[in-house]
Design an enzyme around this catalytic site. Structure first.
Site, PDB file in Angstrom:
ATOM      1  N   HIS A 159      25.254 -11.088   9.036  1.00  0.00           N
ATOM      2  CA  HIS A 159      24.834 -12.471   9.240  1.00  0.00           C
ATOM      3  C   HIS A 159      25.162 -13.041  10.623  1.00  0.00           C
ATOM      4  O   HIS A 159      24.879 -14.204  10.887  1.00  0.00           O
ATOM      5  CB  HIS A 159      25.450 -13.368   8.162  1.00  0.00           C
ATOM      6  CG  HIS A 159      24.848 -13.168   6.803  1.00  0.00           C
ATOM      7  ND1 HIS A 159      25.165 -12.086   6.012  1.00  0.00           N
ATOM      8  CD2 HIS A 159      23.932 -13.897   6.106  1.00  0.00           C
ATOM      9  CE1 HIS A 159      24.485 -12.163   4.875  1.00  0.00           C
ATOM     10  NE2 HIS A 159      23.731 -13.255   4.907  1.00  0.00           N
TER      11      HIS A 159
ATOM     12  N   GLU B 273      29.376  -5.969   5.239  1.00  0.00           N
ATOM     13  CA  GLU B 273      29.438  -7.240   5.965  1.00  0.00           C
ATOM     14  C   GLU B 273      29.706  -8.367   4.989  1.00  0.00           C
ATOM     15  O   GLU B 273      29.284  -8.333   3.841  1.00  0.00           O
ATOM     16  CB  GLU B 273      28.170  -7.455   6.798  1.00  0.00           C
ATOM     17  CG  GLU B 273      26.878  -7.539   6.009  1.00  0.00           C
ATOM     18  CD  GLU B 273      26.396  -8.960   5.829  1.00  0.00           C
ATOM     19  OE1 GLU B 273      27.048  -9.891   6.344  1.00  0.00           O
ATOM     20  OE2 GLU B 273      25.369  -9.141   5.164  1.00  0.00           O
TER      21      GLU B 273
ATOM     22  N   SER C 287      21.530  -9.070   3.610  1.00  0.00           N
ATOM     23  CA  SER C 287      22.015 -10.165   2.780  1.00  0.00           C
ATOM     24  C   SER C 287      21.802  -9.811   1.304  1.00  0.00           C
ATOM     25  O   SER C 287      22.107  -8.702   0.892  1.00  0.00           O
ATOM     26  CB  SER C 287      21.329 -11.478   3.180  1.00  0.00           C
ATOM     27  OG  SER C 287      21.988 -12.587   2.609  1.00  0.00           O
TER      28      SER C 287
END
Length: 338
Positions: free
Chosen positions: A308, A241, A110
């Site tokens: 995620h 991502e 993240s």
């Protein structure tokens, strides 16, 4: 040359929050995580920033950077794992002295991926894109997540193999705790834009595209310089991502990366599963992937174990990887090649 840290048995984990800290009502969850890690034989040292959160960050940029650097230079701390990501990690980069970064693992994903990528690009020290600390609070980890320890305990010049998960988690159920944290209910299937099997080789770089894209044009995102300095003859494999971007914002970001030269000498791109890929005017994420594959003339693999929508494979920035995808199953071999 890429320099690889090594995770030893009984290591001391430094927990600091370079992005978001943990709000008071969630402190029991973090304490549970620390106790879980200690039961597994680790020592855990938590910094002050971990316990605070206000205005979308754990503390001021200077305090966050100082605590990270203190843990980085503390000889009694072996690995740094933030509790999770957040929103504003990029604020701390100008406060970090990259010349004083020591060779120890930093693990996360993240918003943490901004720090991971910046460290590797600016120092040549490998960093680890994988599980967050709070996702290790369960009684046990699924097979894919649990590989973080094996991967980070790989010696320089050695190799480590990981496989695609059998199942993934469609949605978080924090009100329904699981012994392994995740609720793995959906069948994993790695997809490719081209028909048939895919085999690609190259050095790994990547992270959460929402945030690493903001390194473009800064002193911390010089991808071409890094590649020429550390492994001029090897191509790149990007793993990316998407946390929150619509398909059009994802497309804009990928075009920007292409124009900035980030995809030069690239042998393939891997995209993680995402709950965010909402179509805009019938423009789907598959359209985005196909356009990129056509423009770059390289294989693109998507819905991989990264990001995620857990679980996720532990990817090492700078490692030489061989990625093979066949009939929806993936194999990732990482060689810790200097």
């Amino acid at each position: 040359m890429i320099k690889y840290p090594f995770l030893k048995k009984g290591a001391t984990i430094g927990v600091t929050a370079p992005s978001s800290g943990v709000k008071a009502e969630l402190h029991p969850m973090l304490k549970q995580t620390c106790e879980s890690m200690e039961r597994k034989g680790y020592k855990v040292v938590c910094g002050e920033t971990v316990w605070t959160q206000e205005k979308a960050k754990s503390a001021s940029a200077k305090k966050r950077a100082n605590e990270f650097m203190e843990m980085m230079q503390n000889e009694n701390i072996d690995i740094i794992i933030p509790p999770w990501g957040g929103e504003l990690l990029i604020e701390i980069l100008e406060e970090i002295d990259f010349e004083k970064i020591n060779k120890k693992w930093v693990l996360g994903y993240s918003d943490t991926s901004v720090l991971l990528l910046a460290i590797t690009l600016n120092t040549g020290i490998a960093t680890a894109h994988g599980t967050n600390l709070v996702d290790l609070r369960g009684e046990y980890s699924d097979e894919t997540t649990a590989m973080w320890e094996t991967v980070l305990s790989t010696e320089t010049e050695a190799s480590v193999i990981q496989y695609s998960s059998s199942k993934y988690q469609k949605k978080w159920q924090h009100d329904n705790p699981s012994p392994c944290v995740f609720h793995l209910t959906e069948d994993t299937y790695w997809k490719t834009i081209s028909t048939g099997n895919v085999k690609i080789k190259g050095r790994l770089l990547g992270g959460c595209i929402d945030v690493i894209r903001h390194l473009i044009g800064t002193p911390y995102g010089r991808v071409q310089e890094f590649r020429k300095k550390h492994f001029d003859s090897d191509p790149l494999i990007w793993y990316l991502e998407n946390c929150e971007l619509t398909t059009t914002d994802l497309r804009r970001s990928l075009v920007q990366m292409k124009l900035a030269g980030w995809f030069d000498h690239c042998s393939g791109i891997l995209f993680g599963r995402s709950a965010a890929n909402h179509p805009v005017d019938d423009y789907t994420v598959e359209d985005v992937y196909k356009e990129l594959a056509d423009e770059l003339q390289i294989p693109i693999v998507y819905d991989i174990d990264c990001g995620h929508v857990p679980p996720q494979i532990t990817f090492i920035h700078g490692a030489f990887a061989e990625v093979e995808v066949e009939n929806g199953k993936g194999v990732v071999i990482q060689h810790f090649k200097p």
